[in-house]
Design a protein around this motif. Structure first.
Motif, PDB file in Angstrom:
ATOM      1  N   VAL A   1      29.005  39.846  37.516  1.00 26.02           N
ATOM      2  CA  VAL A   1      29.755  38.680  37.983  1.00 26.02           C
ATOM      3  C   VAL A   1      29.959  37.699  36.826  1.00 26.02           C
ATOM      4  N   ARG A   2      28.912  37.538  36.019  1.00 28.21           N
ATOM      5  CA  ARG A   2      29.055  36.677  34.840  1.00 28.21           C
ATOM      6  C   ARG A   2      30.203  37.162  33.965  1.00 28.21           C
ATOM      7  N   LYS A   3      30.301  38.481  33.853  1.00 32.87           N
ATOM      8  CA  LYS A   3      31.330  39.067  33.005  1.00 32.87           C
ATOM      9  C   LYS A   3      32.736  38.721  33.517  1.00 32.87           C
ATOM     10  N   THR A   4      32.925  38.806  34.822  1.00 28.31           N
ATOM     11  CA  THR A   4      34.217  38.452  35.401  1.00 28.31           C
ATOM     12  C   THR A   4      34.614  37.035  35.011  1.00 28.31           C
TER      13      THR A   4
ATOM     14  N   GLU B   1      47.007  25.359  53.378  1.00 24.76           N
ATOM     15  CA  GLU B   1      47.422  26.529  54.152  1.00 24.76           C
ATOM     16  C   GLU B   1      46.251  27.468  54.365  1.00 24.76           C
ATOM     17  N   GLY B   2      46.551  28.624  54.944  1.00 24.58           N
ATOM     18  CA  GLY B   2      45.482  29.569  55.285  1.00 24.58           C
ATOM     19  C   GLY B   2      44.760  30.106  54.061  1.00 24.58           C
ATOM     20  N   MET B   3      43.560  30.609  54.293  1.00 21.28           N
ATOM     21  CA  MET B   3      42.773  31.200  53.223  1.00 21.28           C
ATOM     22  C   MET B   3      42.632  32.693  53.489  1.00 21.28           C
ATOM     23  N   ASP B   4      42.828  33.488  52.454  1.00 19.31           N
ATOM     24  CA  ASP B   4      42.585  34.922  52.579  1.00 19.31           C
ATOM     25  C   ASP B   4      42.329  35.503  51.196  1.00 19.31           C
ATOM     26  N   ALA B   5      42.443  36.803  51.091  1.00 23.42           N
ATOM     27  CA  ALA B   5      42.062  37.468  49.836  1.00 23.42           C
ATOM     28  C   ALA B   5      42.876  36.995  48.640  1.00 23.42           C
ATOM     29  N   THR B   6      44.076  36.440  48.879  1.00 24.21           N
ATOM     30  CA  THR B   6      44.874  35.985  47.736  1.00 24.21           C
ATOM     31  C   THR B   6      45.212  34.495  47.793  1.00 24.21           C
TER      32      THR B   6
ATOM     33  N   LEU C   1      43.403  41.606  36.082  1.00 24.28           N
ATOM     34  CA  LEU C   1      42.792  42.039  34.826  1.00 24.28           C
ATOM     35  C   LEU C   1      41.326  42.418  34.977  1.00 24.28           C
ATOM     36  N   THR C   2      40.675  41.940  36.042  1.00 19.60           N
ATOM     37  CA  THR C   2      39.258  42.248  36.241  1.00 19.60           C
ATOM     38  C   THR C   2      39.054  43.236  37.383  1.00 19.60           C
ATOM     39  N   ASN C   3      40.152  43.737  37.924  1.00 16.30           N
ATOM     40  CA  ASN C   3      40.079  44.697  39.035  1.00 16.30           C
ATOM     41  C   ASN C   3      39.302  44.128  40.216  1.00 16.30           C
ATOM     42  N   GLU C   4      39.527  42.864  40.500  1.00 12.18           N
ATOM     43  CA  GLU C   4      38.932  42.239  41.679  1.00 12.18           C
ATOM     44  C   GLU C   4      39.999  42.135  42.761  1.00 12.18           C
TER      45      GLU C   4
ATOM     46  N   ARG D   1      38.294  35.099  45.926  1.00  7.55           N
ATOM     47  CA  ARG D   1      36.966  34.475  45.919  1.00  7.55           C
ATOM     48  C   ARG D   1      36.088  35.042  44.807  1.00  7.55           C
ATOM     49  N   ASP D   2      36.405  36.272  44.386  1.00  5.60           N
ATOM     50  CA  ASP D   2      35.594  36.886  43.339  1.00  5.60           C
ATOM     51  C   ASP D   2      36.012  36.454  41.944  1.00  5.60           C
TER      52      ASP D   2
END
Length: 503
Positions: A172-175, A257-262, A476-479, A483-484
């Motif tokens: 996680v630190r790396k991200t 607005e709404g919150m979701d993965a993006t 770029l971090t494949n997340e 939130r990540d």
RNA sequence: GUCUCGUUAGCUCAGCUGGUAGAGCACGUCACUUUUAAUGAUGUGGCCGAUGGUUCGAAUCCAUCACGGGACACCA
């Protein structure tokens, strides 16, 4: 409530015992003289030495204890600092009299931050370690760490207590290190091209520059409401009017607005404005920008993203209308006919808001049938004027604008256009937005007369672009969740927090 | 906002069609001077997310609520 957990009680007692022994459990007297990464690099030659040790070298390292293995009169611990993890060999007879049995074994434990001095050696199992002749407690952790093998995986804990996530999950630190690099490289890229970094207001009298619902706050002294900005666009363009020719701002925007993965209510974007350029120049600089990032981040041009592989040497460019049929599979003959589009959408069981105009319907078709299919970087150009209230019209076809959005891995990454600098046209577009707002579109723009006033003095022909930094970092971090890539993503308050607010 | 899954020890998780709350790690005690998630012995540890209901009896069934994950909706 606080500290009532019995493990915490136990550790507080240990801290008390240490104080009685004359040891400060929160000492700030650190003598560290190297990081773990440097230690491991500098001493990588120990392996070659005959007795696999060098007692003439002396180092002091610090870090948090992550593992603790007591084996009678000697122990192995692993400590971690920001740079890495190091094994320490602690033997009773190498420490001051009584320290090992009374202090080290009893009162120092996993989670504590310690400082260790000693010499490098390689263990029988071949691990470069540090042979301790002094161990000093720097910080007593009174809360126990999560389990050493599984760590903390519960997403709620990871987001609410990011510090714990960072302690337990080094990737996680790396991200977040990559995130920081992306922002820093972005800044350098634009500075090297002669752009000036500027800061414009976060609190706006009118929330403009995007279609979005704003957060409202209140200025007590003036007795007026302010809006947290949804975009910096209109202020940056005022600077172009003022004579700056290349400006950029990397900062937060806020959308209610709404919150979701993006989507997170606050997110980071870069917007840059470039006088005497057009959106075609922006396509070129965007390609260059990605090349620059990939080079400096050492990323492969065939970038894996989840199950996908994105080819960053395969930038495509296609007009929106054309993409509807060639990529989206929408029948070509309907895309210029409002009624036929409505008919087509309803035949696909897609419900739309009543009263949409042609441009909005074309945008709808794009969102439904094309967007998710754009995997390799694709510039979608020639947006309908109805959904581009701040973009310059195409000279040959005034129904479309000189605009593109860049899509990668099925997601919008950037939005850019030759800026509308005709004040009368801009005024009419705002009026259209105001009408839409009155008709119930609560995300339509408001009239910004001050901005019209600014344009009236003449804004040089300019091209401007916004890039969503969070989504870029995700890519770029494949997340796969925003939130990540946010250290502290927005979370609903827990019960107790809510109560405290109300009191 | 809707649907769906989840919430049990500090952490990771079991707990069946209701019948006295479990494991591993961590922690305490003991043994152990080259371990690698050390090992062996032994012990402590729970408002089973909250509130109601059904029942002789609820971690388990039902309802409501809270928080989270995922999907959808909204959203450049």
């Amino acid at each position: 409530m606080a500290f009532e957990n019995k493990f915490i009680q136990q550790r507080i007692e240990k801290a008390e015992l240490l104080r009685k022994e004359g040891i400060n459990p929160y000492s700030n007297d650190s003598q560290r003289n190297t990081t773990i990464e440097k230690y491991l690099n500098v001493n990588s030659d120990i392996e070659e030495k005959e007795d696999k040790r060098d007692e003439n070298r002396h180092y002091t390292v610090s870090g948090r204890i992550k593992l603790f293995r007591i084996m009678g009169k000697a122990s192995f611990i692993k400590i971690e600092d920001e740079s890495g993890m190091l094994q320490i060999y602690v033997a009773r007879d190498n420490l001051p009299e009584g320290f090992y049995n009374n202090i080290f074994k009893k009162n120092i434990e996993v989670g504590d931050i310690v400082e260790v001095s000693g010499y490098p050696f390689v263990t029988g199992k071949g691990e470069l370690s540090l042979h301790a002749n002094n161990v000093k407690l720097l910080t007593k952790a009174i809360a126990p760490l999560p389990e050493k093998f599984h760590g903390v995986t519960d997403k709620e804990i990871r987001y609410r207590k990011r510090y714990l996530d960072l302690i337990m999950n080094s990737e996680v630190r790396k991200t977040f290190q990559i995130r920081s690099r992306v922002i820093s490289l972005t800044r350098r890229f634009f500075e090297d091209k002669g752009f000036l970094e500027v800061e414009t207001p976060m609190m706006h009298p009118i929330a403009g520059g995007a279609n979005a619902k704003p957060f409202v706050t209140h200025h007590n002294a003036l007795g007026i409401d302010r809006y947290l900005r949804i975009a910096p666009e209109l202020y940056l363009k005022r600077l172009i009017v003022g004579g700056f020719e290349a400006v950029f701002e990397i900062n937060r925007n806020f959308r209610n607005e709404g919150m979701d993965a993006t989507h997170n209510p606050e997110f980071t974007s870069i917007e840059f404005y470039w006088a005497y350029k057009t959106y075609k120049d922006l396509i070129e600089i965007t390609k260059e920008y990605f090349q620059y990032l990939f080079e400096h981040l050492n990323l492969p041009v065939l970038l894996p993203y989840g199950d996908l592989e994105v080819n960053f040497e395969n930038f495509q460019e296609i007009p929106l209308i054309k993409s509807l049929s060639t990529i989206g599979g929408v029948p070509e003959e309907i895309v210029h006919d409002k009624e036929k589009i409505i008919e087509f959408l309803s035949s696909q069981n897609i419900t739309i808001k009543p009263g949409m105009n042609l441009g909005q319907l074309q945008g709808e078709l794009f969102d439904e049938f094309v967007e998710e299919k754009l995997i390799d970087p694709t510039f979608i150009t020639e947006y309908p004027v109805e959904i581009s209230p701040l973009a310059r019209r195409n000279d040959e076809n005034p129904a479309i604008t000189e605009r593109f959005e860049l899509f990668i891995a099925g997601r919008e990454i950037a939005n850019a256009f030759s800026e509308l600098n005709d004040p009368l046209d801009q005024y009419e577009r705002f009026k259209g937005q105001v009408d839409a707002k009155e008709a119930g579109d609560d995300e339509a723009h408001e009239m910004d007369e001050d901005f019209i006033d600014a344009l009236s003095y003449g804004m040089a022909p300019t091209a401007g672009q916004g890039i969503g930094i969070d989504r870029l970092v995700m890519l770029l971090t494949n997340e796969h969740s925003i939130r990540d890539v946010l250290l502290f993503p927005a979370m609903k308050p827990l019960h107790s927090e809510e109560k405290n607010l109300e009191e």
